[in-house]
Design an enzyme around this catalytic site. Structure first.
Site, mmCIF file in Angstrom:
data_model
loop_
_atom_site.group_PDB
_atom_site.id
_atom_site.type_symbol
_atom_site.label_atom_id
_atom_site.label_comp_id
_atom_site.label_asym_id
_atom_site.label_seq_id
_atom_site.Cartn_x
_atom_site.Cartn_y
_atom_site.Cartn_z
ATOM 1 N N SER A 1 33.167 51.469 -5.629
ATOM 2 C CA SER A 1 32.849 52.708 -6.304
ATOM 3 C C SER A 1 32.997 52.644 -7.818
ATOM 4 C CB SER A 1 33.741 53.835 -5.759
ATOM 5 O OG SER A 1 35.109 53.576 -6.011
ATOM 6 N N SER B 1 36.462 48.255 -4.035
ATOM 7 C CA SER B 1 35.771 48.984 -5.099
ATOM 8 C C SER B 1 35.981 48.441 -6.501
ATOM 9 C CB SER B 1 36.159 50.468 -5.065
ATOM 10 O OG SER B 1 35.530 51.099 -3.970
ATOM 11 N N LYS C 1 37.973 54.377 -15.298
ATOM 12 C CA LYS C 1 37.237 55.026 -14.214
ATOM 13 C C LYS C 1 37.656 56.487 -14.105
ATOM 14 C CE LYS C 1 36.388 54.359 -9.211
ATOM 15 N NZ LYS C 1 36.751 53.525 -8.043
#
Length: 374
Positions: free
Chosen positions: A98, A122, A21
């Site tokens: 996210s 997330s 990420k």
């Protein structure tokens, strides 16, 4: 560039493919957090974050940095600037966030393992939306050095993969000596948490999975839940204000909802923060007492199926209290009657009991598979 990836990398070797990420430093690449205000000044990271460095030492190949919600601030997976990764189960629905790109990358078999961060859900929410497995680790177990800060006391890093075995591999990349527990001496006792407003087909799917796995279930109500949710969310945005307030000088380079959220959190008083911390202490005591009596807590990861793009939903309602309390939590896809979209079972364990969570997750996964093949 595909909206899943912010940067593709050519990784040599035959080790596991790792997607990272883009809020986690990878040496030689900028960390943009999906944000124009940061990307415009970003320089390549000098060093890998510890979670990346350790994975490379185990032979992992970093195949790219994945897209995300700007600044890690919402759980829908939507990013108007970098694009929204398409949900592989239904492109009309949110991918969850996210850590949206991380979830989609493994769901589409473009990575064997992906790292995400989980501050309010997330890792678990995108896992639920995309039909994969995601693990929120115990607060403090995995180092967050070299990880973009949202909420200092709630942020965690965890692995995502298509199944429990892949997620276990992800933990082994984070901790080389990690091994799942043996269930021989672990009673399959479950405190089944119930909440109003959960889609009945999702509740039924959770109950069925636990029954197939031979779990002994105790029905449990937590009337304090909404108080815990509110306290966790206020702490998150309060800490996020201090971490991100400098970006308000360039608010025109932020997504409007995030600029508004950052600015509004300035109104939270220190007294209210102390009250929220006290709520967290009480929540931890309550859940720890349950875990003294049961091996795990069980509930859905999300109360509803993934919302359609543009719809509003409380996607973190069933996840964020476990950030407040720091407990580890596993999101596991399970079949849902009458729908091609799976439900997601959330298993929550005592602190530093990821070994037990993954062992039980594998046991449930095997029980569901045996029913299909049998």
């Amino acid at each position: 560039m595909d909206s899943i990836w912010l940067l593709r990398l050519d990784a040599d070797g035959d080790g596991p493919r790792l997607a990272v990420k883009d809020c986690i430093d990878v040496a030689g690449t900028p960390t943009t957090v999906g944000c124009r205000a940061i990307a415009e000044d970003a320089v390549p990271a000098a060093l890998d974050a510890p979670v990346v460095a350790t994975a490379r030492q185990q032979g992992a190949r970093v195949v790219g940095k994945t897209n995300l919600v700007e600044l890690c601030r919402h759980a829908d997976g939507v990013n108007p600037w970098t694009g929204t990764p398409p949900n592989p189960l239904d492109p009309t629905r949110i991918p969850g966030g996210s850590s949206s790109g991380s979830a989609v990358a493994v769901a589409r078999d473009e990575a064997d393992v992906a790292y995400g961060t989980d501050t309010g859900g997330s890792v678990r929410v995108p896992a639920a939306c995309c039909g994969i497995v995601g693990l929120k680790t115990t607060a403090g177990r995995v180092p967050t050095h070299g990880v973009f800060e949202f909420s200092r006391t709630l942020d965690t890093v965890g692995p995502m993969a298509r199944d429990v075995a892949g997620t276990t591999l992800g933990m082994q990349l984070l901790e080389p000596e990690f091994e799942t527990a043996s269930l021989d001496d672990v009673p399959l006792t479950v405190a089944r948490l119930r909440f109003p407003g959960v889609d009945p087909t999702i509740d039924a799917a959770v109950d069925r999975a636990l029954k197939l796995a031979g779990c002994t279930i105790t029905e449990t109500q937590l009337p304090e839940w909404d108080t815990w949710v509110n306290a966790a969310n206020e702490l998150m945005v309060y800490e996020g204000y201090w971490a991100h307030r400098h970006l308000l000088a360039r608010a025109d380079r932020l997504e409007p909802r995030h600029a508004t959220d950052i600015a509004s959190a300035a109104e939270i008083s220190p007294r209210r923060v102390v009250d929220c911390r006290r709520v967290g202490v009480a929540a931890t005591a309550r859940l720890t007492a349950l875990l003294d009596q049961h091996t795990v807590l069980a509930l859905p990861t999300m109360a509803m199926e993934p919302p359609r793009l543009g719809e509003r939903a409380r996607t973190t309602y069933l996840t964020v209290p476990f950030n407040l309390t720091g407990l580890p939590a596993l999101a596991l896809p399970i079949p849902r009657a009458g729908s091609r979209l799976p439900a997601s079972l959330q298993l929550v364990g005592a602190p530093y009991q990821e070994e037990v969570l993954l062992a039980l997750g594998a046991h449930i996964e095997a029980a569901l598979a045996a029913e299909v093949t049998g």
